[in-house]
Design a protein around this motif. Structure first.
Motif, short mmCIF file in Angstrom:
data_model
loop_
_atom_site.label_atom_id
_atom_site.label_comp_id
_atom_site.label_asym_id
_atom_site.label_seq_id
_atom_site.Cartn_x
_atom_site.Cartn_y
_atom_site.Cartn_z
N ARG A 18 3.23 25.02 -83.13
CA ARG A 18 4.31 24.31 -82.44
C ARG A 18 5.16 25.29 -81.65
O ARG A 18 5.24 26.47 -81.95
N PHE A 19 5.79 24.75 -80.61
CA PHE A 19 6.85 25.47 -79.91
C PHE A 19 8.09 24.62 -80.13
O PHE A 19 8.05 23.40 -79.90
N ARG A 33 6.81 32.78 -73.40
CA ARG A 33 5.74 33.57 -74.02
C ARG A 33 5.42 33.04 -75.42
O ARG A 33 4.25 32.92 -75.80
N THR A 34 6.44 32.68 -76.18
CA THR A 34 6.21 32.11 -77.51
C THR A 34 5.37 30.83 -77.37
O THR A 34 4.40 30.63 -78.11
N ALA A 35 5.76 29.99 -76.42
CA ALA A 35 5.03 28.74 -76.20
C ALA A 35 3.57 29.04 -75.83
O ALA A 35 2.64 28.42 -76.35
N LEU A 36 3.39 30.01 -74.94
CA LEU A 36 2.03 30.36 -74.49
C LEU A 36 1.16 30.81 -75.67
O LEU A 36 0.00 30.40 -75.79
N PHE A 37 1.71 31.66 -76.53
CA PHE A 37 0.91 32.17 -77.64
C PHE A 37 0.58 31.04 -78.64
O PHE A 37 -0.54 30.96 -79.14
N ALA A 38 1.55 30.18 -78.90
CA ALA A 38 1.31 29.07 -79.84
C ALA A 38 0.26 28.12 -79.24
O ALA A 38 -0.63 27.63 -79.94
N TRP A 39 0.38 27.88 -77.96
CA TRP A 39 -0.57 26.99 -77.24
C TRP A 39 -1.97 27.59 -77.27
O TRP A 39 -2.95 26.93 -77.61
N ALA A 40 -2.05 28.90 -76.93
CA ALA A 40 -3.38 29.55 -76.86
C ALA A 40 -4.03 29.61 -78.24
O ALA A 40 -5.25 29.45 -78.36
N TRP A 75 5.36 23.26 -65.45
CA TRP A 75 4.98 24.19 -64.37
C TRP A 75 3.91 25.17 -64.86
O TRP A 75 2.95 25.48 -64.16
N LEU A 76 4.07 25.62 -66.12
CA LEU A 76 3.10 26.57 -66.66
C LEU A 76 1.81 25.87 -67.10
O LEU A 76 0.81 26.52 -67.36
N GLY A 77 1.87 24.55 -67.21
CA GLY A 77 0.67 23.81 -67.65
C GLY A 77 0.46 23.90 -69.15
O GLY A 77 -0.67 23.73 -69.63
N LEU A 78 1.52 24.18 -69.90
CA LEU A 78 1.40 24.26 -71.36
C LEU A 78 1.66 22.87 -71.94
O LEU A 78 2.71 22.59 -72.51
N ASP A 79 0.69 22.01 -71.79
CA ASP A 79 0.87 20.62 -72.19
C ASP A 79 0.70 20.48 -73.70
O ASP A 79 -0.28 20.98 -74.26
N PRO A 80 1.65 19.82 -74.35
CA PRO A 80 1.49 19.62 -75.79
C PRO A 80 0.47 18.52 -76.09
O PRO A 80 0.31 17.58 -75.30
N ASP A 81 -0.21 18.65 -77.21
CA ASP A 81 -1.11 17.59 -77.67
C ASP A 81 -0.31 16.52 -78.39
O ASP A 81 -0.71 15.36 -78.42
N ALA A 281 1.03 36.72 -70.94
CA ALA A 281 -0.02 36.92 -71.95
C ALA A 281 -0.13 38.39 -72.37
O ALA A 281 -0.44 38.70 -73.52
N ARG A 282 0.17 39.29 -71.42
CA ARG A 282 0.04 40.72 -71.72
C ARG A 282 1.33 41.33 -72.27
O ARG A 282 1.40 42.52 -72.52
N LEU A 283 2.34 40.51 -72.44
CA LEU A 283 3.60 41.03 -73.00
C LEU A 283 3.52 41.01 -74.51
O LEU A 283 3.90 40.04 -75.16
N GLY A 284 2.99 42.07 -75.07
CA GLY A 284 2.92 42.14 -76.53
C GLY A 284 1.57 41.72 -77.09
O GLY A 284 1.43 41.54 -78.29
N TRP A 285 0.59 41.57 -76.23
CA TRP A 285 -0.77 41.26 -76.70
C TRP A 285 -1.75 41.95 -75.76
O TRP A 285 -1.44 42.10 -74.57
#
Ligand code: GLU
Length: 474
Positions: A18-19, A33-40, A75-81, A281-285
């Motif tokens: 979750r975000f 970035r938190t949202a991106l990592f949780a999504w990925a 905008w980022l396309g991080l769509d929740p399920d 994605a590259r910030l801390g990974w």
């Protein structure tokens, strides 16, 4: 007590992340970035990504602040399920769990007044102790509680274990242990019955069957408290991974001083979402030394094992470099759709002017943003007005005859980049001039500026008649 059991049990193999942003007015880069990592992580494991808006701070959680989060995610396309879920719509559920805990004995009413609590803390401080709730109202076997004061509304406190430790193996930071004696009996409901922050998070993570809590490390201190409450509820514990924060180039916590920190400032500045995603994605990974990758690749590679333990540093130049990469990759029609409104605002005249797709294809190589691209493309869509200084600088006596010759040959040359290039070369040879003498003069006359991409490529995009008119003004 079936009423408090989360809706349905899921197989432990199903990843659910979750975000859970608290709306503050915008989606911060760190939050994105938190949202991106949780999504990925959910994508990688064919799991479920949930968006939960923690909107119980009524002063900050305005509809605009909530919308800012949704806009940034979209905008980022991080769509929740699943979701967005809103904590304010779950108040009944929190009250239900509070009631259950009171009944079960894992929570209790505390009638200590603010003045009493302050006096308690004063005394503890005077003795050199850490201020904490002294347990006056905490039920213990064989203990007689004080008489309930009339007209005083109680808070509800969690009955935190007294002995032992809380330990979790943080997916980023490794094992963390906190002694229970360090933890107070946390207030989970206020005198008016409203639940407190940590409690809502616990009930939500439980009900939403979250398997992996990926969040900023500003929440590390909350984790042992949340684990104890989850355990009291008999809930399965998620895996926790706390991401180190993002710092500015000066090593300070990223803030407005370092430039835009709101994700939605970036589309306005002409950044593409894939550049922002790749950058975050590259910030801390990391995945070996891969710097440029698609979200498909990222989702296939992302794992918690390669998250860095140390803070990441925000580097706007790298973001701009990635943006240039994705602008060069982008379809001309997409670039045109983004640049055209900016150019219209700038007074661009599209009638009878070169094809915008072709112009953008020529101009996109070196630009860092869509705004720069739109700006560069404007030279084809406004009547050039070279200033006198530029003209004086580039149209000297040595160049003039060559320029007239060039203009004459423009009447008949095949109107194509290669033919124009060959013709220019011939003129230079005939007049014994060098490229930097003639080309800037042509540019100043036709485009109103001395620097453009290759002069042949630029001229080929203009109608021949327009170029002839401009050159004749020499
Ligand atoms: N709402 C919290 C925040 O925005 C996050 C809570 C969590 O992820 O557990 O910082």
């Amino acid at each position: 007590m079936t009423a408090v059991t989360p809706a349905s049990a899921s197989s432990p193999a199903t990843v659910r992340t979750r975000f859970a942003p608290s709306p503050t007015g915008f989606l911060h880069l760190g939050g994105a970035r938190t949202a991106l990592f949780a999504w990925a992580y959910a994508r990688r494991h064919a799991g479920t990504f949930i968006l939960r808006v923690e909107d119980t701070d009524l002063e900050r959680s305005t509809p605009e602040a909530v919308q800012a989060i949704l806009d940034g995610m979209a905008w980022l396309g991080l769509d929740p399920d699943e979701g967005p879920f809103y904590q304010m719509q779950r108040m009944d559920r929190y009250r239900e769990v509070v009631a259950h805990m009171l009944q079960q004995g894992s929570a209790y009413y505390c009638y200590s007044s603010p003045a009493e609590l302050e006096a308690m803390r004063e005394q503890q401080r005077a003795l050199g102790d850490k201020p904490r709730y002294d347990g006056t109202w905490r039920p213990e076997p064989g203990k007689t509680l004080p008489a309930v004061p009339a007209d005083r509304k109680p808070v509800v406190r969690f009955r935190n274990p007294v002995d032992g430790d809380v330990t979790w193996d943080d997916a980023v930071k490794g094992p963390i242990t906190i002694a229970n004696r360090e933890l107070d009996d946390l207030i989970i409901a206020r005198p008016d019955g409203t639940p407190t922050y940590n409690f809502c998070v616990v009930v939500d993570d439980w009900d939403m069957r979250i398997t992996h809590v990926i969040r900023g490390d500003d929440h590390v201190n909350n984790t042992p408290r949340q684990i104890n409450i989850l355990q009291a509820l008999g809930a399965q514990l998620p895996i926790y991974g706390h991401l180190p924060m993002i710092l500015g180039a000066d090593g300070e916590k990223l803030s407005k001083r370092h430039g835009a920190v709101s994700v939605m400032d970036y589309p306005a500045q002409g950044y593409l979402p894939e550049a922002m995603l790749n950058y975050l994605a590259r910030l801390g990974w990391s995945h070996g030394d891969e710097e440029i990758f698609t979200m498909g690749q990222f989702c296939a590679w992302f794992d918690l094992g390669h998250l860095s333990k140390s803070p990441a540093q925000f580097n706007p130049e790298k973001l701009a470099w990635l943006n240039n990469h994705y602008i060069r990759q982008a379809e001309p029609a997409r670039l045109a759709a983004l640049a055209r409104p900016m150019m219209e605002q700038d007074g661009a005249q599209f009638d009878g002017a070169p094809d915008l797709d072709a112009v953008l294809a020529l101009m996109k190589e070196r630009v860092k943003t869509i705004n720069e691209l739109a700006d560069a493309a404007m030279l084809f869509y406004r009547t050039p007005a070279p200033d006198a200084e530029l003209l004086a600088q580039h149209l000297n006596a040595a160049v003039k005859p060559a320029l007239l010759d060039y203009a004459a040959r423009c009447k008949t040359v095949e109107w194509k980049k290669d033919a124009l290039a060959a013709m220019l070369k011939q003129v230079l040879a005939d007049h014994q001039l060098k490229m930097p003498q003639l080309a800037p003069a042509v540019r100043v006359l036709v485009c109103g500026r001395a620097q453009t991409p290759s002069v042949d490529a630029v001229l080929a995009l203009f109608p021949r008649e327009k170029v002839l008119r401009s050159l004749q003004s020499a």
